[in-house]
Design a protein around this motif. Structure first.
Motif, PDB file in Angstrom:
ATOM      1  N   MET A 227      37.529  28.599  47.280  1.00 49.44           N
ATOM      2  CA  MET A 227      38.809  29.213  46.927  1.00 49.44           C
ATOM      3  C   MET A 227      38.734  30.725  47.106  1.00 49.44           C
ATOM      4  O   MET A 227      37.697  31.342  46.873  1.00 49.44           O
ATOM      5  N   ILE A 228      39.851  31.301  47.541  1.00 47.33           N
ATOM      6  CA  ILE A 228      40.019  32.757  47.511  1.00 47.33           C
ATOM      7  C   ILE A 228      41.117  33.058  46.497  1.00 47.33           C
ATOM      8  O   ILE A 228      42.238  32.555  46.624  1.00 47.33           O
ATOM      9  N   LYS A 229      40.772  33.840  45.498  1.00 45.12           N
ATOM     10  CA  LYS A 229      41.759  34.237  44.490  1.00 45.12           C
ATOM     11  C   LYS A 229      42.112  35.703  44.705  1.00 45.12           C
ATOM     12  O   LYS A 229      41.239  36.568  44.667  1.00 45.12           O
ATOM     13  N   ILE A 230      43.391  35.967  44.954  1.00 46.98           N
ATOM     14  CA  ILE A 230      43.866  37.337  45.152  1.00 46.98           C
ATOM     15  C   ILE A 230      44.627  37.771  43.903  1.00 46.98           C
ATOM     16  O   ILE A 230      45.620  37.141  43.522  1.00 46.98           O
ATOM     17  N   ILE A 231      44.138  38.816  43.271  1.00 46.67           N
ATOM     18  CA  ILE A 231      44.793  39.362  42.076  1.00 46.67           C
ATOM     19  C   ILE A 231      45.481  40.667  42.473  1.00 46.67           C
ATOM     20  O   ILE A 231      44.824  41.652  42.822  1.00 46.67           O
ATOM     21  N   ASN A 232      46.786  40.652  42.438  1.00 46.83           N
ATOM     22  CA  ASN A 232      47.578  41.813  42.844  1.00 46.83           C
ATOM     23  C   ASN A 232      48.027  42.583  41.608  1.00 46.83           C
ATOM     24  O   ASN A 232      48.809  42.093  40.808  1.00 46.83           O
ATOM     25  N   LYS A 233      47.530  43.810  41.474  1.00 49.50           N
ATOM     26  CA  LYS A 233      47.879  44.635  40.316  1.00 49.50           C
ATOM     27  C   LYS A 233      48.794  45.795  40.701  1.00 49.50           C
ATOM     28  O   LYS A 233      48.921  46.766  39.960  1.00 49.50           O
ATOM     29  N   LEU A 234      49.439  45.679  41.862  1.00 41.95           N
ATOM     30  CA  LEU A 234      50.300  46.770  42.329  1.00 41.95           C
ATOM     31  C   LEU A 234      51.718  46.641  41.791  1.00 41.95           C
ATOM     32  O   LEU A 234      52.170  47.437  40.987  1.00 41.95           O
ATOM     33  N   LEU A 241      49.105  36.734  41.044  1.00 46.27           N
ATOM     34  CA  LEU A 241      47.971  35.877  41.377  1.00 46.27           C
ATOM     35  C   LEU A 241      48.319  34.955  42.544  1.00 46.27           C
ATOM     36  O   LEU A 241      49.379  34.331  42.564  1.00 46.27           O
ATOM     37  N   HIS A 242      47.398  34.875  43.502  1.00 48.81           N
ATOM     38  CA  HIS A 242      47.573  33.985  44.650  1.00 48.81           C
ATOM     39  C   HIS A 242      46.279  33.202  44.854  1.00 48.81           C
ATOM     40  O   HIS A 242      45.197  33.794  44.911  1.00 48.81           O
ATOM     41  N   ILE A 243      46.392  31.888  44.962  1.00 43.32           N
ATOM     42  CA  ILE A 243      45.241  31.018  45.189  1.00 43.32           C
ATOM     43  C   ILE A 243      45.328  30.463  46.605  1.00 43.32           C
ATOM     44  O   ILE A 243      46.352  29.899  47.000  1.00 43.32           O
TER      45      ILE A 243
END
Length: 382
Positions: A227-234, A241-243
């Motif tokens: 899995m690639i978990k993308i945490i966007n804090k912008l 959160l994107h999985i």
């Protein structure tokens, strides 16, 4: 396994491929270590498939059954073995009722990856009669000579089926090699390429770990940590959160698209894609508790992957790059139409050059966290 087969095993004496246990002590470290040693020893011993039967007294063969407080799940055993054995040993857990008593059967397959090693202490074990012992030098040499083509990616997943493979990808791979796959040669080619595994002659094929990673869109059914978990804090409107899951190439593609949506157009995307590509290719896939994680905020972007990428000696000096997963590399470089893997070996240089005069790139190789991180500068590049 049915009751008839189990009863026939119970009638036999303990040996190099058969062990009886009244219960498993999985709630303490000592019990986990003992189970790991026993499974490694049985897997390393000759004679094909082995068994650990739980709920039977080893001396008297009395069928006691597993008490409610001592019940365990296959996932528990898989987790213990996957994280403590190198390479992971293919096993299967069944529960069979005999005389209204539940008996656990751990089937231990000969995955063709011998010798199996216990990670905690680096030891190799084998069965001598009904006891577990450390392997001798000559025994190790014999097994290494028999398995010089050892690759972790060809470790089988016994519960899997080749029906989950994306045959379009499989066909494309063999086409790149100048081979046309058909029903007559399909079985032979899947086995020869290490995409599938035959645990018994004529039996339905099972997928290998690497076969699922590269050629299955739904490999997360068997490998949830892929899995690639993308945490966007912008900005919240981009989603926090994107999985991303799927076959490895599609994961790289989808991660690239998602990050392009999040970041400004002037950000050096080549650096991020290079970092993600390296994370997918070189990560430690047998660390079941960790995934690839990308954290994006205004101060920095962190791409973190399981497994150390740089080998270090006891003084902390860099000695070599740990380029694991060569089996995956061969498959990905053949399949990737974008030719992203042709620059393999120059990744650090590409990443650093992308930010020349703009900001500092950090590479953190952590033994303590068993991870490798690439930290890229702020998105507000001057």
């Amino acid at each position: 396994m049915d009751s008839k087969k189990l009863l026939s095993l119970i009638k036999r004496e303990e040996g190099i491929k058969l062990d009886f246990k009244l219960k498993l002590e999985l709630f303490c470290e000592t019990g986990k270590k003992e189970l790991t040693k026993d499974i490694c020893a049985i897997a390393n011993s000759s004679g094909g498939r082995g068994y650990i039967i739980v709920g039977v007294e080893d001396k008297t063969k009395n069928i006691i059954g597993i008490q409610e407080n001592d019940m365990f799940k296959e996932e528990q055993i898989q987790q213990i073995i996957t994280t403590r054995c190198e390479p992971p040993i293919p096993i299967e857990v069944d529960f069979v009722e005999i005389k209204n008593k539940k008996i656990g059967v751990i089937s231990i397959y000969d995955g063709g990856q011998k010798p199996y090693q216990v990670r905690d202490n680096g030891a190799f074990y084998i069965r001598r009669g009904s006891t577990t012992d450390v392997m001798r030098k000559q025994e190790l040499i014999v097994l290494f000579e028999e398995n010089l083509s050892l690759t972790i990616e060809t470790c089988p997943l016994i519960k899997s089926s080749i029906d989950i493979l994306n045959m379009e990808l499989v066909n494309r791979y063999f086409s790149k090699k100048g081979i046309e796959i058909n029903e007559e040669n399909k079985r032979f080619l899947l086995l020869s390429a290490g995409i599938a595994f035959e645990h018994k002659e004529g039996a339905p094929l099972k997928c290998t770990y690497g076969g699922l990673l590269v050629f299955s869109d739904k490999n997360y059914i068997y490998i949830p940590n892929n899995m690639i978990k993308i945490i966007n804090k912008l900005e919240k409107n981009n989603g926090e959160l994107h999985i991303i899951q799927g076959n490895l190439l599609s994961m790289i593609d989808n991660a690239e698209e998602k990050i392009k949506e999040i970041l400004p157009k002037n950000y050096p995307m080549q650096a991020i894609i290079e970092a993600i590509k390296n994370a997918v290719l070189y990560r430690e896939y047998f660390d079941l508790n960790k995934i690839i994680e990308i954290i994006i905020d205004r101060n920095k972007i962190i791409i973190s992957s399981p497994g150390e990428f740089i080998d270090e000696n006891v003084k902390g000096q860099r000695t070599n790059y740990n380029k694991r997963n060569i089996w995956l590399y061969e498959k990905l470089i053949s399949l990737d139409e974008k030719r992203r893997f042709l620059n393999s070996g120059r990744g650090f240089t590409i990443i650093k050059n992308s930010f020349k005069g703009k900001g500092r790139v950090k590479f953190i190789n952590s033994r303590a966290e068993h991870s490798f991180k690439v930290i890229l500068p702020s998105i507000e590049i001057k």
